[in-house]
Design a protein around this motif. Structure first.
Motif, PDB file in Angstrom:
ATOM      1  N   ASN A  86      42.574  41.057  37.094  1.00 41.07           N
ATOM      2  CA  ASN A  86      43.329  41.217  35.857  1.00 41.07           C
ATOM      3  C   ASN A  86      42.794  40.329  34.732  1.00 41.07           C
ATOM      4  OD1 ASN A  86      44.141  38.846  37.011  1.00 41.07           O
ATOM      5  ND2 ASN A  86      46.348  39.195  36.777  1.00 41.07           N
ATOM      6  N   ALA A  87      41.533  39.905  34.882  1.00 41.67           N
ATOM      7  CA  ALA A  87      40.835  39.190  33.812  1.00 41.67           C
ATOM      8  C   ALA A  87      39.460  39.835  33.648  1.00 41.67           C
ATOM      9  CB  ALA A  87      40.694  37.711  34.148  1.00 41.67           C
ATOM     10  N   ASN A  88      38.852  39.593  32.500  1.00 42.54           N
ATOM     11  CA  ASN A  88      37.514  40.135  32.225  1.00 42.54           C
ATOM     12  C   ASN A  88      36.584  38.991  31.848  1.00 42.54           C
ATOM     13  OD1 ASN A  88      38.174  43.191  32.166  1.00 42.54           O
ATOM     14  ND2 ASN A  88      39.713  42.296  30.809  1.00 42.54           N
ATOM     15  N   CYS A  89      36.456  38.028  32.763  1.00 47.16           N
ATOM     16  CA  CYS A  89      35.705  36.805  32.468  1.00 47.16           C
ATOM     17  C   CYS A  89      34.285  37.125  32.015  1.00 47.16           C
ATOM     18  CB  CYS A  89      35.643  35.914  33.691  1.00 47.16           C
ATOM     19  SG  CYS A  89      37.251  35.439  34.336  1.00 47.16           S
ATOM     20  N   ILE A  90      33.874  36.459  30.950  1.00 49.02           N
ATOM     21  CA  ILE A  90      32.527  36.672  30.417  1.00 49.02           C
ATOM     22  C   ILE A  90      31.475  36.398  31.488  1.00 49.02           C
ATOM     23  CG2 ILE A  90      30.838  35.730  28.787  1.00 49.02           C
ATOM     24  CD1 ILE A  90      33.229  35.274  26.854  1.00 49.02           C
ATOM     25  N   GLY A  91      31.682  35.329  32.264  1.00 55.15           N
ATOM     26  CA  GLY A  91      30.695  34.943  33.268  1.00 55.15           C
ATOM     27  C   GLY A  91      31.075  35.334  34.680  1.00 55.15           C
ATOM     28  N   CYS A  92      31.765  36.453  34.859  1.00 54.86           N
ATOM     29  CA  CYS A  92      32.170  36.878  36.202  1.00 54.86           C
ATOM     30  C   CYS A  92      30.944  37.062  37.098  1.00 54.86           C
ATOM     31  CB  CYS A  92      32.956  38.181  36.133  1.00 54.86           C
ATOM     32  SG  CYS A  92      33.482  38.778  37.766  1.00 54.86           S
ATOM     33  N   ILE A  93      30.982  36.433  38.285  1.00 56.37           N
ATOM     34  CA  ILE A  93      29.817  36.510  39.165  1.00 56.37           C
ATOM     35  C   ILE A  93      29.825  37.739  40.063  1.00 56.37           C
ATOM     36  CG2 ILE A  93      29.465  34.009  39.150  1.00 56.37           C
ATOM     37  CD1 ILE A  93      30.773  33.901  41.915  1.00 56.37           C
ATOM     38  N   SER A  94      30.944  38.484  40.075  1.00 57.82           N
ATOM     39  CA  SER A  94      30.997  39.642  40.970  1.00 57.82           C
ATOM     40  C   SER A  94      31.140  40.976  40.238  1.00 57.82           C
ATOM     41  CB  SER A  94      32.152  39.494  41.974  1.00 57.82           C
ATOM     42  OG  SER A  94      33.405  39.488  41.312  1.00 57.82           O
ATOM     43  N   PHE A  95      31.282  40.931  38.894  1.00 60.49           N
ATOM     44  CA  PHE A  95      31.341  42.191  38.153  1.00 60.49           C
ATOM     45  C   PHE A  95      30.900  41.958  36.711  1.00 60.49           C
ATOM     46  CE2 PHE A  95      33.375  45.246  35.330  1.00 60.49           C
ATOM     47  CZ  PHE A  95      32.966  46.444  35.902  1.00 60.49           C
ATOM     48  N   GLN A  96      29.889  42.717  36.282  1.00 58.32           N
ATOM     49  CA  GLN A  96      29.429  42.686  34.899  1.00 58.32           C
ATOM     50  C   GLN A  96      29.304  44.118  34.385  1.00 58.32           C
ATOM     51  OE1 GLN A  96      28.830  40.271  32.619  1.00 58.32           O
ATOM     52  NE2 GLN A  96      29.530  38.678  34.043  1.00 58.32           N
TER      53      GLN A  96
END
Length: 430
Positions: free
Chosen positions: A192-202
Motif C-alpha cells: 500500500n505504498a509506492n516507495c521510490i526505492g522499492c527493492i522488489s517492485f519498480q
C-alpha cells in the motif's frame, strides 16, 4: 586513527581500482562535498566491497594546493559496507549529463591509506548474525536440502530456499537454513505504498530495476506455522519476522498473520515474533499485539511527514498512522524500533534531528536501527525535490546528541531476540 586523509580511489572502467596520490578522498553530505575527519575513517569491514560509479568523476582535495578538484583519471568509486555498520558520508562525485541512474545499493565514501581500503563508518551493532565470515555455502545448501525434504509441500520454505537463500544470498534466509537466529517469513504479495526505492517492485518506465522478485502467492497460516514453530523451538536467540525485502506490506495480510501467531503460541512460548512494516494500519497492529506479537520495526526515510510522504507515496494511510502503530505496540508492552534510512546531509540536518526527537518523545520507541539508504543520491534528492538540505551536523554528532537526549534508547542494526529485550548489552549472537 589515521594520521591523514586516505587517497582518492578511481576505476579504469574495467574492474580495476587505483589510488590517486595527488588527491585526498572527501565525502558527500546532501549536495555538498567536504573533508572527512580522520577519526571517522575505519578499515573497510569484512564483507564490504567497492564498485565504480559510471559517468561520474570523483571529487578530492589536491594534496599540493588544498583545493577541491575532479579526478580525471577514471570513474568515481564508492563502497558497500556490510550489515551492522552505518556509513557517515556518501561518495563525492560530479555526474556527467548522460550518467546512468545507479542501482539500489548504498554509496559510502572510500579511500586508500596504509595499504588498506578505508570508509567513513561506525559499527553500530555488536550482533554477528550477518557477518560475512559466518556463512559456509556448503552448509547452507545442506540446510536447504534437509528442510526442503522436511517440508516438501510448503511454498514458503521453497520460496526462502530457491529465491532468497540460493539466488539472492539473503543473510536472514541463509541463517534460517543454518538453523539459527532470525527467520524471515514473507507473507504479502501486495503493498500500500509506492516507495521510490522499492527493492522488489519498480515500474517498467523507471530508469532502475528492482534488485529481487517479490513473493507471488498468499501463504496460509498453516504454511507459516509448519516451519516457524520448529525454528522457535530449536534455534539460538530465535526470532521469526514477517515483512521482508522480497514482499509487499505484511499488514495487508494481518488476518493471516494473526491466525498464524495464535496457532504458533499454542505450540511454543519460545522466541520472539516480529513484524517489519510501514506501520500503516494501527488497528491491525493492535490485533496482532493481542494475538501475541512481540515487536515491530517501522521503516522510514525521515521523521518529517512531508519528506516521508514524497518517498513512500502511501495509498490510504498517512504518516500519523505509523506513529500510532509505534505507540500501539508500546501501549501493549511490546518492543518498538524504527528502521531509519540514513542519508548523510538529510538525516543529520537540524530540522530532521528536531523531528526525530519529537518522534521519539511521542512514541517512546525502544530502538533505532541505523540503516544505510540503498539509493542513487542524485536520483533520490531529485525525486523528492530537495535542492537545499539545510544546516547539517554530521551523522556521528547526531547519533551522539540522540544518545545524550535519550540515554535509554538502544542503537543497533537488527531486530533483537526476546533475550536481548531483557539484557540488551549481553544477550545476542556473538
Amino acid at each position: 586513527m589515521l594520521s591523514s586523509s586516505p587517497y582518492l580511489l578511481y576505476s579504469d572502467g574495467n574492474g580495476n581500482i587505483f589510488e590517486d596520490t595527488t588527491l585526498y578522498s572527501v565525502g558527500r553530505s546532501g549536495w555538498d562535498a567536504l573533508p572527512i575527519p580522520e577519526e571517522e575513517w575505519i578499515e573497510l569491514p569484512d564483507g564490504g566491497s567497492l564498485y565504480e560509479l559510471p559517468g561520474r568523476k570523483g571529487i578530492g582535495i589536491d594534496v599540493g594546493t588544498g583545493e577541491m578538484r575532479l579526478c580525471q583519471k577514471g570513474w568515481a568509486v564508492a563502497a558497500f559496507i556490510p550489515p551492522a555498520h552505518t556509513g557517515l558520508y556518501l561518495a563525492a562525485y560530479e555526474a556527467e549529463p548522460e550518467a546512468p541512474t545507479l542501482p539500489l545499493f548504498c554509496y559510502t565514501a572510500a579511500g586508500w591509506a596504509e595499504d588498506k581500503f578505508y570508509v567513513p563508518a561506525v559499527r553500530i551493532e555488536r550482533d554477528i548474525r550477518q557477518e560475512c565470515s559466518g556463512y559456509d555455502q556448503a552448509q547452507v545448501e545442506l540446510g536447504v536440502e534437509r528442510l526442503m525434504e522436511a517440508y516438501p509441500h510448503n511454498r514458503l520454505v521453497k520460496h526462502l530456499a530457491e529465491n532468497c537463500a540460493l539466488t539472492y544470498q539473503c543473510p536472514a534466509a541463509r541463517n534460517y537454513f543454518l538453523g539459527r537466529w532470525e527467520c524471515p517469513v514473507p507473507s504479502s504479495a501486495a503493498c500500500n505504498a509506492n516507495c521510490i526505492g522499492c527493492i522488489s517492485f519498480q515500474p517498467e518506465f523507471e530508469t532502475i530495476g528492482s534488485t529481487q522478485d517479490r513473493l507471488t502467492f498468499r501463504p496460509t497460516p498453516q504454511e507459516i506455522v509448519e516451519f516457524t514453530v520448529p525454528h522457535l523451538e530449536t534455534a539460538p536467540y530465535p526470532i521469526i519476522s514477517f515483512g521482508q525485502g522480497c514482499e509487499g506490506e505484511p499488514l495487508l495480510m494481518w488476518e493471516t498473520i494473526k491466525d498464524a501467531i495464535i496457532e504458533i503460541r499454542k505450540h511454543t512460548t519460545k522466541g520472539s515474533i516480529n513484524i517489519n512494516t510501514n506501520g500503516s494500519k494501527p488497528d491491525a497492529v493492535e490485533q496482532l499485539m493481542l494475538a501475541g506479537l512481540n515487536s515491530i520495526r517501522v521503516s522510514l526515510n525521515s521523521a518529517r511527514a512531508d519528506i516521508y510522504t514524497k518517498y513512500y507515496q502511501p495509498n490510504n494511510y498517512t504518516f500519523d498512522d505509523l506513529i500510532e502503530s509505534l505507540k500501539m505496540v508500546r501501549r501493549h508492552g511490546g518492543w518498538a524500533s524504527i528502521n531509519y534510512f540514513v542519508f548523510p546531509g538529510l538525516t543529520d540536518s537540524i530540522a530532521e534531528f528536531e523531528a526525530l526527537c519529537d518522534l521519539i518523545r511521542a512514541t517512546d520507541i525502544d530502538m533505532i536501527q541505523w540503516r544505510n539508504f540503498n539509493i542513487d543520491p542524485d536520483w533520490y534528492l531529485g525525486k523528492i525535490g530537495i535542492t537545499d538540505t539545510g544546516e547539517c551536523m554530521g551523522i556521528q554528532q547526531m547519533m551522539d546528541l540522540i544518545h545524550e537526549e535519550f540515554p535509554n534508547l538502544k542503537f543497533g542494526y537488527f531486530n533483537p531476540p526476546a533475550e536481548r529485550m531483557q539484557d540488551y548489552d549481553n544477550a545476542f549472537a556473538h
